[in-house]
Design an enzyme around this catalytic site. Structure first.
Site, PDB file in Angstrom:
ATOM      1  N   HIS A  17       0.841  -1.212   0.000  1.00 27.13           N
ATOM      2  CA  HIS A  17       0.000   0.000   0.000  1.00 27.13           C
ATOM      3  C   HIS A  17       0.873   1.259   0.000  1.00 27.13           C
ATOM      4  CE1 HIS A  17      -3.065  -2.678   2.281  1.00 27.13           C
ATOM      5  NE2 HIS A  17      -3.560  -2.497   1.078  1.00 27.13           N
ATOM      6  N   LYS A  41     -18.425  -5.717   8.125  1.00 21.69           N
ATOM      7  CA  LYS A  41     -17.203  -6.516   8.302  1.00 21.69           C
ATOM      8  C   LYS A  41     -16.608  -6.297   9.692  1.00 21.69           C
ATOM      9  CE  LYS A  41     -15.535  -7.123   3.589  1.00 21.69           C
ATOM     10  NZ  LYS A  41     -14.468  -6.774   2.636  1.00 21.69           N
ATOM     11  N   ARG A  90      -1.956  -6.253  -8.300  1.00 23.43           N
ATOM     12  CA  ARG A  90      -0.857  -7.161  -7.996  1.00 23.43           C
ATOM     13  C   ARG A  90      -0.694  -8.210  -9.077  1.00 23.43           C
ATOM     14  NH1 ARG A  90      -3.148  -7.853  -2.128  1.00 23.43           N
ATOM     15  NH2 ARG A  90      -4.888  -7.192  -3.418  1.00 23.43           N
ATOM     16  N   SER A 129      -2.927  -7.687   3.063  1.00 25.24           N
ATOM     17  CA  SER A 129      -3.206  -7.525   4.492  1.00 25.24           C
ATOM     18  C   SER A 129      -3.549  -8.876   5.122  1.00 25.24           C
ATOM     19  CB  SER A 129      -4.372  -6.555   4.705  1.00 25.24           C
ATOM     20  OG  SER A 129      -4.037  -5.274   4.219  1.00 25.24           O
TER      21      SER A 129
END
Ligand code: ADP
Length: 161
Positions: A17, A41, A90, A129
């Site tokens: 990030h 969440k 990515r 993460s």
């Protein structure tokens, strides 16, 4: 003045990030890192903790500010006069989802919010993460994944003091 927003969960921020933040800050006049607060969440770090982590780690980058939002990104962008959303790619696995989000944002904003993709630096291509949290849970080495302050906070969350 070109303003951009880099939205995400950042639970927690990784070197991947941070690499996107630094590169985007070099391209846009102002960059807001916007932490998504999704009440559905249960993140490891609260929205306040995630904002504080990013503020600490980016304090040397003058044109970066940190904020949080809930709801739709298009609404946040419109109310802050922002016309570009920055996202990191990515691998091909990110692409399908990111394409869908980018198209939806264009549609919802009636063409006012575009998405700008930065491809990951190769040394961070494996980083997410979720992987970082798994390593932290088992007290693994996070030197190449997150800044030292984040590593410390992760270990604390998992009771490794
Ligand atoms: P999400 O917003 O999908 O919950 P994150 O908060 O983890 O995911 O990531 C925010 C953005 O940062 C996404 O565009 C994601 O693809 C990108 N990103 C995450 N990790 C990396 C990395 N290692 N390199 C480049 N971009 C990344």
């Amino acid at each position: 003045m070109k303003r951009a927003v880099y939205p995400g969960s950042f639970d927690p921020l990784t070197y991947g990030h941070l690499d996107v933040i630094r590169r985007a800050a070099g391209i846009f006049d102002e960059l807001t890192v916007a932490v998504l607060h999704n009440p559905a969440k249960s993140p490891l770090f609260s929205v306040e903790e995630r904002v504080k982590i990013i503020e600490d780690v980016t304090k040397d980058i003058p044109n970066v500010t940190v904020d949080w939002f809930t709801g739709l990104l298009v609404d946040y962008a419109a109310s802050h006069d922002i016309s570009v959303s920055v996202r990191g790619l990515r691998a091909v696995t990110d692409f399908e989802y990111e394409l869908q989000v980018a198209q939806t944002n264009r549609l919802l904003s009636q063409g006012k919010l575009d998405t700008f993709f930065l491809t990951t630096s190769l040394e961070y291509a494996y980083l997410s993460s979720s992987v970082v949290k798994e390593i932290a849970e088992f007290h693994g080495n996070l030197d190449r994944c997150v800044p030292p302050s984040v590593e410390q906070k992760l270990y604390e969350k998992f009771g490794h003091t």
